[in-house]
Scaffold this motif. Structure first.
Motif, PDB file in Angstrom:
ATOM      1  N   THR A   1       0.855  -1.180  -0.071  1.00 54.07           N
ATOM      2  CA  THR A   1      -0.022  -0.119  -0.012  1.00 54.07           C
ATOM      3  C   THR A   1       0.977   1.155   0.211  1.00 54.07           C
ATOM      4  N   ARG A   2       0.163   2.344  -0.182  1.00 53.25           N
ATOM      5  CA  ARG A   2       0.886   3.551  -0.341  1.00 53.25           C
ATOM      6  C   ARG A   2       0.130   4.714   0.201  1.00 53.25           C
TER       7      ARG A   2
ATOM      8  N   GLN B   1       5.413   6.791   0.858  1.00 50.37           N
ATOM      9  CA  GLN B   1       5.296   5.926   2.096  1.00 50.37           C
ATOM     10  C   GLN B   1       4.799   4.485   1.950  1.00 50.37           C
ATOM     11  N   PRO B   2       5.644   3.786   1.305  1.00 50.93           N
ATOM     12  CA  PRO B   2       5.182   2.500   1.147  1.00 50.93           C
ATOM     13  C   PRO B   2       4.801   1.463   2.163  1.00 50.93           C
TER      14      PRO B   2
ATOM     15  N   ASN C   1      -3.750 -12.810  -4.777  1.00 54.17           N
ATOM     16  CA  ASN C   1      -2.232 -12.194  -5.050  1.00 54.17           C
ATOM     17  C   ASN C   1      -2.075 -12.142  -6.374  1.00 54.17           C
ATOM     18  N   GLU C   2      -2.440 -13.078  -7.278  1.00 57.41           N
ATOM     19  CA  GLU C   2      -2.345 -12.911  -8.758  1.00 57.41           C
ATOM     20  C   GLU C   2      -2.655 -11.518  -9.097  1.00 57.41           C
ATOM     21  N   ARG C   3      -3.492 -10.862  -8.664  1.00 57.98           N
ATOM     22  CA  ARG C   3      -4.001  -9.680  -9.047  1.00 57.98           C
ATOM     23  C   ARG C   3      -3.683  -8.609  -8.174  1.00 57.98           C
ATOM     24  N   VAL C   4      -3.621  -8.665  -6.931  1.00 56.75           N
ATOM     25  CA  VAL C   4      -3.248  -7.392  -5.969  1.00 56.75           C
ATOM     26  C   VAL C   4      -1.804  -7.329  -5.452  1.00 56.75           C
ATOM     27  N   LYS C   5      -1.128  -8.404  -5.621  1.00 57.09           N
ATOM     28  CA  LYS C   5       0.100  -8.414  -5.351  1.00 57.09           C
ATOM     29  C   LYS C   5       1.243  -8.563  -6.124  1.00 57.09           C
TER      30      LYS C   5
ATOM     31  N   TRP D   1      -1.351  -0.074  -3.785  1.00 54.09           N
ATOM     32  CA  TRP D   1      -2.583   0.407  -3.508  1.00 54.09           C
ATOM     33  C   TRP D   1      -2.916   1.533  -2.533  1.00 54.09           C
ATOM     34  N   ASN D   2      -3.609   2.554  -2.901  1.00 51.19           N
ATOM     35  CA  ASN D   2      -3.871   3.613  -1.991  1.00 51.19           C
ATOM     36  C   ASN D   2      -4.582   3.103  -0.638  1.00 51.19           C
TER      37      ASN D   2
END
Length: 385
Positions: free
Chosen positions: A78-79, A89-90, A337-341, A347-348
Motif C-alpha cells: 500500500t501507499r 510512504q510504502p 495475490n495474482e491480482r493484488v500483489k 494500492w492507496n
C-alpha cells in the motif's frame, strides 16, 4: 470490471477489451471504473453486515449438507493517498480473506483414513511446504532434505494429489476479503454465511491457523461450528521441532513422522508431553534467540499445540466428513495475490486496496455476484425498467 478483476493489471484488461470486444478504453480510465465499482461493492457488503442475522434473508433456497468457513490472511503493498504521484510512504498491510464453501460428504462410524496420507510422508514435499509457510525459521534448503529421494515406502502408496477417503467434495465457493480489523471482518464473514444459510447446515466447520483473531471470530460468530486447527500448520511446527532435537537427517525425519502420525491420530497430548520434556532438556529460549534456535523452535511447537489441542481431534472430524486442512483458503489467497500483489502494485491506503479486493472477491466467488451486481445496479443499461 470482470476483466479488471481477472487480469494482472488495468493495462492488460484494457488491451483485452480492445482485442476481444473492440472497446477502446485506457488502462487509467478502467482503473478508475474499477475503483468506483469496488467501492460500491464494499458499501453494499457493509450494509448487509449491519443487519442482525435474523433480519438478513438468505440468498439460497436451502442450506448445504456441509458448511465450511476457512479464514487466512495475506499481505499486499500500500501507499499513502493524496500525496502526489508515485509510491509515497510504502507499507505492506494485511488483507484478511475468508473462503466459504458448501460441501458434500458422508459420516462414517470408523476413521476413513487412520494413517497419514503419502503427501505428509514425502520428505521433499514436506520440506518445501515448511519453507513456504515458515520461511524465517525453516532450516536451510540443504539441511531440509528438499532434494533427497522420499523415504522408502512412499512411492508404493497413493500419490500426493489424490483425495483422502471420505474427504468432503466442494460444491460452491464464495469469498470475503477486506483490509478491515478482525472485529469488523468477522461481521462481514458472518453476513456472508447468513446469506448462504450456513447456520442452518446440519454439519458445520470453521478452520484456521494459530492466529488468535481467527478463533476470536469463531467464538463470536461461529460458535456452533466445529473449530478445527489446520493440520498443515501443525505439520510445520512438528517438522521444525523434530529438526531442532534430531542429530541427523534420518533421526529428524523419523521423529517428525512419529509426532505427525500421533497428531493425525488424535494423540496430541502425547506429543505435547514429549515436546515439553525436550524443552526442559534444552532450556527455555532467551529473548534474543534466533528464529532457528532449537530452543525457540521447540518452545513454539509446545505453545502452538498446547493452545490448539482442543481443535485437533482429527479422527472425529474425518468421521464427520469434515476437512482437516485450510488448503482451500490458502490457495484462494494465492488467487487474490495474482491480482493484488506484485513489485509494481501499490494500492492507496486503504480505499484503493479495499476496492480492488471487492472486485477480485466478486470474480472469484462462484455465485455470479458480479453479473448480478451489474444487472441490478442503478443506471445499468441491463436493468429492467
Amino acid at each position: 470490471m470482470t476483466l479488471a478483476g481477472q487480469l494482472k493489471s488495468a493495462e492488460q484488461a484494457a488491451l483485452a477489451a480492445q482485442t476481444a470486444a473492440d472497446v477502446h478504453i485506457s488502462g487509467r480510465h478502467l482503473q478508475r471504473l474499477t475503483q468506483e465499482v469496488g467501492t460500491d461493492l464494499a458499501r453494499l457488503r457493509d450494509e448487509r453486515a449491519t443487519q442482525r442475522r435474523r433480519q438478513l434473508a438468505p440468498r439460497v433456497k436451502e442450506a448445504p449438507p456441509v458448511a465450511v468457513v476457512e479464514v487466512d490472511g495475506g499481505r499486499l503493498g500500500t501507499r499513502a493517498a493524496g500525496v502526489g504521484p508515485g509510491v509515497q510512504q510504502p507499507k505492506a498491510k494485511e488483507d484478511k480473506i475468508a473462503c466459504l464453501l458448501s460441501m458434500v460428504s458422508t459420516t462414517q462410524a470408523e476413521d476413513p483414513q487412520p494413517e497419514p496420507p503419502a503427501a505428509f510422508r514425502d520428505a521433499p514435499r514436506v520440506a518445501r511446504l515448511v519453507r513456504q509457510l515458515k520461511a524465517s525459521s525453516a532450516p536451510p534448503a540443504g539441511e531440509a532434505s528438499a532434494d533427497e529421494p522420499a523415504p522408502a515406502g512412499v512411492a508404493d502408496e497413493p500419490g500426493p494429489g489424490r483425495r483422502r477417503p471420505g474427504a468432503p467434495e466442494r460444491r460452491v465457493r464464495t469469498c470475503v476479503a477486506s483490509m478491515k480489523p478482525s472485529r469488523e471482518f468477522g461481521r462481514l464473514v458472518a453476513a456472508e454465511a447468513q446469506l448462504r444459510s450456513f447456520y442452518d447446515a446440519p454439519r458445520r466447520a470453521f478452520l484456521g491457523d494459530g492466529q488468535h483473531y481467527n478463533w476470536r471470530i469463531q467464538q463470536t460468530h461461529f460458535r456452533e461450528f466445529e473449530a478445527i486447527a489446520d493440520f498443515i500448520h501443525v505439520l510445520c511446527y512438528l517438522y521444525l521441532a523434530a529438526w531442532a532435537v534430531g542429530e541427523d537427517e534420518a533421526s529428524r525425519w523419523q521423529q517428525f513422522e512419529t509426532w505427525m502420525t500421533a497428531c493425525w491420530q488424535g494423540r496430541v497430548a502425547e506429543v505435547v508431553t514429549e515436546l515439553s520434556a525436550w524443552q526442559e532438556r534444552l532450556g527455555r529460549p532467551p529473548p534474543e534467540a534466533e528464529p532457528r534456535d532449537p530452543r525457540q523452535l521447540v518452545a513454539e511447537a509446545v505453545t502452538y499445540l498446547g493452545n490448539n489441542a482442543a481443535r485437533m481431534d482429527y479422527p472425529r472430524y474425518r468421521r464427520q466428513g469434515l476437512p482437516v486442512t485450510s488448503s482451500l483458503v490458502e490457495s484462494l489467497v494465492g488467487e487474490f495475490n495474482e491480482r493484488v500483489k506484485g513489485w509494481d502494485k501499490w494500492w492507496n491506503r486503504t480505499a484503493g486496496a479495499e476496492a480492488i479486493l471487492q472486485v477480485r472477491a466478486a470474480v472469484l466467488s462462484e455465485d455470479q455476484r458480479l453479473e448480478r451486481y451489474f444487472a441490478e445496479r442503478s443506471c445499468s443499461p441491463y436493468r429492467r425498467r
